[in-house]
Write an enzyme that holds these catalytic residues in place. Structure first.
Site, short mmCIF file in Angstrom:
data_model
loop_
_atom_site.label_atom_id
_atom_site.label_comp_id
_atom_site.label_asym_id
_atom_site.label_seq_id
_atom_site.Cartn_x
_atom_site.Cartn_y
_atom_site.Cartn_z
CG ASN A 1 -1.92 -1.15 0.97
OD1 ASN A 1 -2.43 -1.50 0.20
ND2 ASN A 1 -2.39 -1.75 2.49
CB VAL B 1 2.58 1.92 9.32
CG1 VAL B 1 4.03 2.08 10.01
CG2 VAL B 1 1.39 1.48 10.34
CG HIS C 1 4.37 -1.81 5.72
ND1 HIS C 1 4.35 -0.33 5.62
CD2 HIS C 1 3.15 -2.21 5.37
CE1 HIS C 1 3.04 0.20 5.78
NE2 HIS C 1 2.36 -1.07 5.51
P1 5GP Z 1 -0.90 -0.47 6.02
O1 5GP Z 1 -2.35 -0.34 5.95
O2 5GP Z 1 0.12 0.82 6.31
O3 5GP Z 1 -0.48 -0.93 4.59
O4 5GP Z 1 -0.37 -1.64 6.82
C1 5GP Z 1 -0.05 -1.62 7.96
C2 5GP Z 1 -0.27 -2.91 8.82
O5 5GP Z 1 0.44 -2.88 9.90
C3 5GP Z 1 -1.79 -3.01 9.01
O6 5GP Z 1 -2.12 -4.54 8.35
C4 5GP Z 1 -2.01 -3.28 10.45
O7 5GP Z 1 -2.62 -4.36 11.06
C5 5GP Z 1 -0.35 -3.51 10.87
N1 5GP Z 1 0.22 -3.04 12.20
C6 5GP Z 1 -0.27 -1.88 12.89
N2 5GP Z 1 0.34 -1.55 13.95
C7 5GP Z 1 0.88 -2.85 14.20
C8 5GP Z 1 1.80 -3.44 15.16
O8 5GP Z 1 1.97 -2.73 16.34
N3 5GP Z 1 2.34 -4.60 15.35
C9 5GP Z 1 2.18 -5.46 14.14
N4 5GP Z 1 2.54 -6.46 14.09
N5 5GP Z 1 1.35 -4.83 13.11
C10 5GP Z 1 1.00 -3.69 13.18
#
Ligand code: 5GP
Length: 117
Positions: free
Chosen positions: A90, A99, A103
């Protein structure tokens, strides 16, 4: 110091705990805290310089390639490679990036639909 320190900065530096399933010199892979599939693993570079794919330059080709190579390795390790899996990066608000730390999502263990939502 990064512009905005995220939880992934803390995981990369060892200041926050994560359920790590794979790591090497360049990347760390850990289970997503809010899984969207039976297997949902995130891969991050140890180097915390990239907030998103938008920040990548020619000199980042190595780490970008390694993230995908490591994702395939982890898919094999956790047993989803044969059935198939999805890789998601994303990028930016419209794509739902929440975030600000580059990633890769590795999702598997169920049938996926297309187009992605
Ligand atoms: P994005 O929405 O930025 O592509 O993905 C961020 C991902 O990080 C989400 O799937 C969310 O569940 C995961 N996430 C957010 N905070 C944490 C955390 O503290 N630990 C872990 N293991 N995953 C997290």
């Amino acid at each position: 110091m990064p512009e905005q320190e995220t939880i992934f900065h803390k995981i990369a530096s060892g200041d926050a705990q994560a359920d790590i399933v794979y790591q090497d010199d360049l990347v760390i892979a850990f289970n997503d805290a809010n899984p969207q599939a039976p297997t949902h693993i995130l891969l991050i570079p140890r180097n915390d310089e990239l907030e998103s794919l938008n920040d990548a330059s020619k000199s980042d080709e190595g780490i970008l390639g390694h993230l995908l190579f490591a994702a395939a390795k982890v898919a094999n390790q956790v047993g989803i490679a044969e059935d198939g899996y999805r890789i998601v990066i994303n990028t930016g608000a419209a794509a739902g990036q929440s975030v600000a730390y580059l990633h890769v999502h590795l999702l598997g263990g169920r049938d996926m639909t297309w187009p992605a939502g």
